[in-house]
Design an enzyme around this catalytic site. Structure first.
Site, PDB file in Angstrom:
ATOM      1  N   CYS A 102      29.187 -69.136  12.243  1.00  0.00           N
ATOM      2  CA  CYS A 102      29.657 -70.531  12.206  1.00  0.00           C
ATOM      3  C   CYS A 102      30.407 -70.901  13.489  1.00  0.00           C
ATOM      4  O   CYS A 102      31.465 -70.339  13.773  1.00  0.00           O
ATOM      5  CB  CYS A 102      30.546 -70.688  10.967  1.00  0.00           C
ATOM      6  SG  CYS A 102      31.562 -72.162  10.929  1.00  0.00           S
ATOM      7  N   CYS A 137      33.932 -72.261  13.008  1.00  0.00           N
ATOM      8  CA  CYS A 137      34.804 -71.159  12.564  1.00  0.00           C
ATOM      9  C   CYS A 137      35.308 -70.371  13.769  1.00  0.00           C
ATOM     10  O   CYS A 137      36.472 -69.964  13.817  1.00  0.00           O
ATOM     11  CB  CYS A 137      34.054 -70.216  11.623  1.00  0.00           C
ATOM     12  SG  CYS A 137      33.471 -70.985  10.098  1.00  0.00           S
TER      13      CYS A 137
END
Length: 104
Positions: A29, A32
């Site tokens: 991600c 993230c």
């Protein structure tokens, strides 16, 4: 205090005391990866007032499912084991600190 990696097996104990900021994330991600250094900085600043825990949703689907995590990063604040607030997506440090301070 160091950021803790939490699993399905250790989650309930990890969020059971005081104030815990949980980051639901995955290694693939992009947002993230962007928020990780921000959380490191926050961890350095808040010291032992807040515990920061990370849950890899790929490795711990039960906890992610239990809390309805549909997108990542999802950040949740737990007080004494109860989820009290959540945010979705990347947030700048200033906004995260303001959000966190509302719960301290």
């Amino acid at each position: 205090m160091a950021i803790q990696n939490v699993t399905d097996q250790t989650f309930d104990k990890a969020v059971s005391e005081n104030l815990v900021l949980v980051d639901f994330w995955a290694p693939w991600c992009g947002p993230c990866k962007m928020i990780a250094p921000v959380l490191d900085e926050i961890d350095q600043e808040v010291g032992d007032k807040v515990t920061i825990a990370k849950v890899n949703v790929d490795e711990n689907p039960d906890t992610a499912g239990r809390y309805g995590v549909m997108s990542i990063p999802t950040l949740m604040i737990f007080k004494n084991g109860e989820m009290v607030d959540k945010l979705h997506g990347f947030q700048p440090k200033e906004q995260l600190m303001e959000w966190l301070n509302q719960h301290m």
